[in-house]
Design an enzyme around this catalytic site. Structure first.
Site, mmCIF file in Angstrom:
data_model
loop_
_atom_site.group_PDB
_atom_site.id
_atom_site.type_symbol
_atom_site.label_atom_id
_atom_site.label_comp_id
_atom_site.label_asym_id
_atom_site.label_seq_id
_atom_site.Cartn_x
_atom_site.Cartn_y
_atom_site.Cartn_z
ATOM 1 N N GLY A 225 0.822 -1.203 0.000
ATOM 2 C CA GLY A 225 0.000 0.000 0.000
ATOM 3 C C GLY A 225 0.853 1.247 0.000
ATOM 4 N N GLY B 226 0.731 5.199 1.728
ATOM 5 C CA GLY B 226 0.023 6.121 2.621
ATOM 6 C C GLY B 226 0.643 7.489 2.520
ATOM 7 N N GLY B 227 0.193 8.357 3.369
ATOM 8 C CA GLY B 227 0.696 9.717 3.383
ATOM 9 C C GLY B 227 2.192 9.782 3.641
ATOM 10 C CG PHE B 228 3.643 8.313 7.155
ATOM 11 C CD1 PHE B 228 3.626 9.616 7.599
ATOM 12 C CD2 PHE B 228 2.972 7.344 7.876
ATOM 13 C CE1 PHE B 228 2.951 9.952 8.750
ATOM 14 C CE2 PHE B 228 2.300 7.679 9.022
ATOM 15 C CZ PHE B 228 2.276 8.977 9.468
ATOM 16 N N GLY B 229 4.443 7.396 2.867
ATOM 17 C CA GLY B 229 5.268 6.689 1.902
ATOM 18 C C GLY B 229 4.682 5.308 1.726
ATOM 19 C CB VAL C 110 2.289 0.165 3.595
ATOM 20 C CG1 VAL C 110 2.123 -0.781 4.759
ATOM 21 C CG2 VAL C 110 1.800 1.567 3.945
ATOM 22 C CE LYS D 48 0.970 4.147 7.654
ATOM 23 N NZ LYS D 48 0.148 5.032 8.509
ATOM 24 C CG ASP E 120 -7.204 11.508 6.501
ATOM 25 O OD1 ASP E 120 -8.192 11.771 5.772
ATOM 26 O OD2 ASP E 120 -6.097 11.160 6.058
#
Ligand SMILES: *[C@@H]1O[C@H](CO)[C@@H](O)[C@H](O)[C@H]1NC(C)=O
Ligand SMILES: *[C@@H]1O[C@H](CO)[C@@H](O)[C@H](O)[C@H]1NC(C)=O
Ligand SMILES: *[C@@H]1O[C@H](CO)[C@@H](O)[C@H](O)[C@H]1NC(C)=O
Ligand SMILES: *[C@@H]1O[C@H](CO)[C@@H](O)[C@H](O)[C@H]1NC(C)=O
Ligand SMILES: *[C@@H]1O[C@H](CO)[C@@H](O)[C@H](O)[C@H]1NC(C)=O
Ligand SMILES: *[C@@H]1O[C@H](CO)[C@@H](O)[C@H](O)[C@H]1NC(C)=O
Length: 878
Positions: free
Chosen positions: A581, A583-586, A588, A602, A699
């Site tokens: 996946g 996500g906002g961080f980078g 997964v 993550k 969120d």
């Protein structure tokens, strides 16, 4: 030398005398009436009352208050002698391997004590089978008890502790028991012994008739037992009625006059007074005390003179001269004697005409005390804990040693002395505040007090334990705040901290304020209404329940977060092989821990548009917030700029967005959707109302609702979450947050986030579950918001077209309408009109119950057990 071999029974000495009750001793009883004798502790085990022993004048106490294990019993056979009363009752220990009495004399530390334990079986259990078992002095084995006839075991030592533990250990040869237990303080100048040695004692009054009662208190001020010498010997007994000089004499051994008034000599001066025996093993070490007093009138200027030989060569004393009626003690202590033969001879000095004499003899068997008791501070602390919380476990005797008897729920170091390094009292029904005693366990590395009824403020002192690396206080009712320093320490990898499921515990991510008293009324009323609702729906569900899919309430993953190194992260993810996946961080990645547990990793990408702050916020929250419907953190990595990662439990069924997408061929059933809604509502309700201060997710969206292999839903992605000081506070955000389609329309104007913004997002998720449409519905002309899409259908009452057509009508109309109503209320344009998550949760549960009732009506009864139901419906259960 006339050596007469005899077997020396080193273990114990039979008590059973042939004598009648000594009427002569009765006058002593009156002297001491019931007054406690200083330095004496006298326990008649199993007795139901305290009483004065007439024969000795010693008060015996019942052990009722001293021990909480074992059963008081009465012997079958009557021992018919002076010990009758003492041996009549006993305490037997059918349960537990080790049972202990803890004696607390006034000042035991480094003072000499005599401990005596007496055992008279007397067929108390009607089995006519004498048991054998082990006797322990604190952490060290003392002897094996073999009470064929009534026996006593006596030992002298100087404890290094403020207490003396006497323990009975079941060795599998019958049920241990004990009749009496006695403790006598001795003068420190006699029986000088090293710290790691105890002396087993056998004491004889030479020349005393074997038919006589042994001599003890009050003749002996220390209540030592002086027995007749029970073995055949060729000696001449002699006796006197003259008074021995006891007053003003400087012999500290205080051998009773009565003992010294009898003695033995040999036929003539050329015959030595000798003994020898073969000890059971050549390693046992022995020492002697020889007690003398001249009791024959030898005429003016005449004196007996003797030499004492040990094992044939060592001379203990060259020229022993005795004065008339004056006590003299010769001590053979260092070095003790050992070998296959142990012997002494008392020989008349050449040229003297008087034969050798001996009045009394003490034989000591040295017992090593190799096991050091647990460090004193630890023992005191753990004893306080045991008493404060009435811990009922095998908590008897020394906590750590010997290791095969160490207490349940704790582990110890191998140090000398041992220290308690971990304590696990999880689910032990502890109530009250967390006592300061816990912080006195200074070597503690791990403390688990989870799932008890602990109340009161979060104990700051625990943070000062220097070696603590694991602290689990979750599932209690703690108040106050988790100190920020502590949260920080856990972030720094100094320890694993778990404090979830403490509804009134403040997280200290925002400054804490105390709740005002008068505000409490409303939450109580509200929560009782909710409680009633939950109860009702639980009953409804219990009565009418049917489920196909098996759901597991607890995650298998141990969510105790720990710190990982970057190299570990590389190996866990197999060098970032599988992306699952973004996500906002980078990205997964899929990972596998050493124990084969799958995890999601993550990785914070350097170009992340959320950045370190959110990463940090997410980690901080997940470390302290735990709920079965919140995705849990397994660990994290925080090494330099490029090397930051969060490691979560792996949710094998992906996220809700994927599940609802048109490309998913495996369509979620209606009841599965309702379960997911209830799960997610649980998680959000916990964030809002179970956490103090409340946490606003900010969120929420279908891609943040993850599903595990049992299709249990958990909320993820806390990167934007914020904790708020109190329920009515809100947060003015100057930064963009949330996701289009889920964002509270009110936010656009006010830029204010509060619980109701989350409720709005939840309403959208609910619509997606019902309709199968995404939040932004693609239209032929333009994309429209799901609320615009659904409104006309609701107005027409067209439930068949509202509910996801892929279900092909397989749903209960009532529960579908109810779900729509709940979703509608959640997205009310005015925030204040939206319900609280607790109401949403209660309504959704009802909705689920309706669905189940329908299924039962059509498909019959469920096989699910009530306990499964309860665990599902228990608020905040994990
Ligand atoms: C011993 O254990 C049994 C069963 O565990 C229990 O019923 C009994 O009360 C216990 N007896 C004592 C003396 O503790
Ligand atoms: C001492 O007694 C022994 C044995 O009774 C005897 O043989 C010996 O002669 C006696 N010695 C003296 C000096 O009387
Ligand atoms: C006495 O004990 C020591 C060990 O403490 C042993 O080395 C020695 O051989 C023993 N003596 C005899 C005579 O057995
Ligand atoms: C405890 O351990 C000691 C030494 O390892 C052993 O001799 C003893 O038999 C053990 N006792 C029990 C009850 O397991
Ligand atoms: C004590 O150590 C054992 C073995 O390492 C472990 O299984 C157990 O959980 C530990 N107990 C506590 C209270 O930490
Ligand atoms: C404490 O014991 C419980 C239950 O036996 C176990 O689940 C938990 O992991 C233990 N805690 C620690 C820190 O070992």
């Amino acid at each position: 030398m006339d050596l007469k071999a005899w077997l020396f029974f080193v273990s114990a000495i039979a008590i059973l005398g042939h004598s009648k009750l000594a009427a002569a001793q009765n006058h002593h009883a009156r002297r001491e009436l019931a007054a406690d004798i200083p330095g004496f502790i006298s326990i008649d085990c199993g007795s139901d009352e305290d009483y004065l022993n007439e024969a000795t004048g010693i008060s015996y106490k019942s052990d009722k208050e001293m021990i909480d294990t074992g059963i008081a019993m009465t012997v079958f056979s009557d021992f018919g002698n002076i010990e009758r009363r003492l041996l009549r009752s006993l305490r037997s220990f059918p349960n537990g391997t080790r049972n202990c009495y803890t004696l607390r004399p006034e000042q035991s530390k480094y003072n000499n004590y005599l401990v005596r334990a007496t055992f008279g079986y007397g067929n108390y259990d009607g089995k006519n089978m004498t048991p054998t078992f082990d006797l322990y002095l604190g952490p060290n084995r003392w002897d094996t008890v073999n009470p064929e006839t009534p026996v006593y075991y006596e030992i002298i030592y100087a404890p290094s502790t403020d207490y003396i533990d006497v323990c009975l250990v079941d060795t599998g040869h019958g049920v241990p028991f004990i009749s009496t237990l006695e403790l006598r303080r001795l003068d420190n100048s006699i029986y000088q012994i090293d710290e790691d040695v105890a002396l087993s004692v056998h004491r004889y009054s030479i020349g005393m008739k074997t038919t006589e009662l042994r001599i003890r208190y009050p003749d002996d001020v220390y209540d030592r037992y002086w027995n007749p010498f029970p073995y055949d010997n060729p000696w001449n007994p002699i006796a006197t009625n003259s008074a021995i000089y006891t007053k003003g004499n400087d012999n500290p051994y205080k051998v009773p006059a009565k003992v010294l008034q009898t003695a033995a000599t040999t036929m003539n001066a050329s015959i030595p007074l000798s003994y020898y025996w073969s000890p059971p093993d050549s390693l046992s070490k022995y020492s002697f005390n020889f007690h003398f007093a001249e009791i024959e009138k030898l005429g003016a200027g005449q004196q007996r003179e003797m030499t004492i030989d040990l094992n044939g060569d060592r001379k203990l004393a060259e020229s022993v001269k005795l004065d008339y009626l004056k006590p003299l003690t010769l001590v053979q202590g260092d070095p003790p004697i050992n070998g296959s033969l142990v012997q002494f001879s008392i020989i008349a000095t050449e040229g003297t005409k008087f034969p050798p004499i001996l009045n009394a003899l003490e034989v000591f068997v040295l017992r090593e005390l190799p096991n050091k008791p647990t460090a004193v501070g630890d023992v005191e602390a753990i004893m306080e804990i045991k008493e404060l919380y009435s811990v009922t476990r095998n908590w008897q005797g020394d906590p750590c040693v010997p290791s095969n008897f160490s207490w349940d729920g704790l582990n110890c170091s191998n140090d000398n002395p041992p220290r308690i390094i971990s304590l696990n009292l999880s689910s032990s029904k502890l109530a009250g505040e967390i006592a300061a005693s816990f912080s006195n366990l200074k070597a503690l590395q791990s403390l688990d007090l989870s799932y008890n009824d602990l109340t009161g403020p979060f104990p700051d002192v625990l943070a000062q334990l220097p070696y603590l690396n694991t602290l689990d206080l979750s599932g209690n009712k703690l108040t106050g705040s988790v100190p920020e320093a502590l949260v920080q320490r856990s972030m720094d990898g100094k320890f694993a901290l778990r404090v979830g499921d403490n509804p009134d515990l403040c997280l200290q991510l925002a400054p804490c304020k105390r709740k005002k008293k008068n505000k409490l009324v409303i939450p109580i009323v509200a929560s009782s209404i909710i409680a009633v609702l939950v109860l009702l729906s639980t009953f409804a569900a219990l009565a009418i329940y049917r489920r196909k899919r098996k759901r597991v309430a607890k995650s298998n993953i141990k969510s105790q977060s720990r710190r990982y190194s970057y190299s570990e992260v590389v190996s866990i993810t197999n060098n970032f092989k599988t992306i699952i996946g973004r996500g906002g961080f980078g990205s997964v990645y899929l990972g596998t821990l050493k124990d084969d547990t799958q995890v999601a990793v993550k990785l914070l990408s350097p170009s992340s548009n959320q950045g370190y702050k959110e990463f940090q916020a997410e980690a901080q929250l997940l470390i302290v917030v735990h709920h079965r419907n919140l995705v849990s953190l397994v660990g994290y990595c925080d090494e330099g700029d490029q090397k930051k990662a969060l490691i979560y439990e792996y949710m094998s069924n992906g996220n809700l967005q994927q599940q609802l997408s048109v490309t998913n061929t495996c369509v979620l059933k209606w009841n599965e959707r309702l379960h997911i809604a209830v799960d997610a509502a649980h998680g959000l309700e916990y964030l809002h109302n179970g956490c103090k201060p409340p946490i606003i997710h900010r969120d929420l969206k279908t891609s943040n609702i993850l599903l595990n292999e049992h299709m249990q839903a958990k909320i993820a992605d806390f990167g934007l979450s914020r904790a708020f000081v109190n329920e009515n506070d809100s947060h003015v955000s100057t930064r963009p947050a949330g996701t289009l389609g889920y964002l509270d329309p009110g936010f656009q104007a006010s830029r204010i986030f509060n619980k109701k913004s989350d409720v709005y997002s939840f309403g959208i998720i609910l619509f997606e579950l019902i309709t199968g449409q995404p939040a932004i519905v693609r239209g032929p002309v333009k994309n429209i918001h799901i609320s615009e899409w659904i409104n006309p259908l609701i107005e027409r009452g067209d439930i068949q077209n509202i509910v996801d057509p892929r279900l092909e009508g397989a749903f209960n109309t009532n529960s579908a309408w109810k779900a729509v109503e709940i979703a509608m209320s959640c997205i009310a344009p005015v925030a204040i009109e939206r319900p609280d998550m607790s109401n949403v949760l209660a309504e959704l549960k009802e909705c689920l119950a309706q669905e189940r009732s329908q299924m039962i009506a059509t498909k019959g009864l469920s096989k699910r057990t009530p306990s499964e139901l309860e665990s599902e419906f228990a608020p905040h259960a994990r």
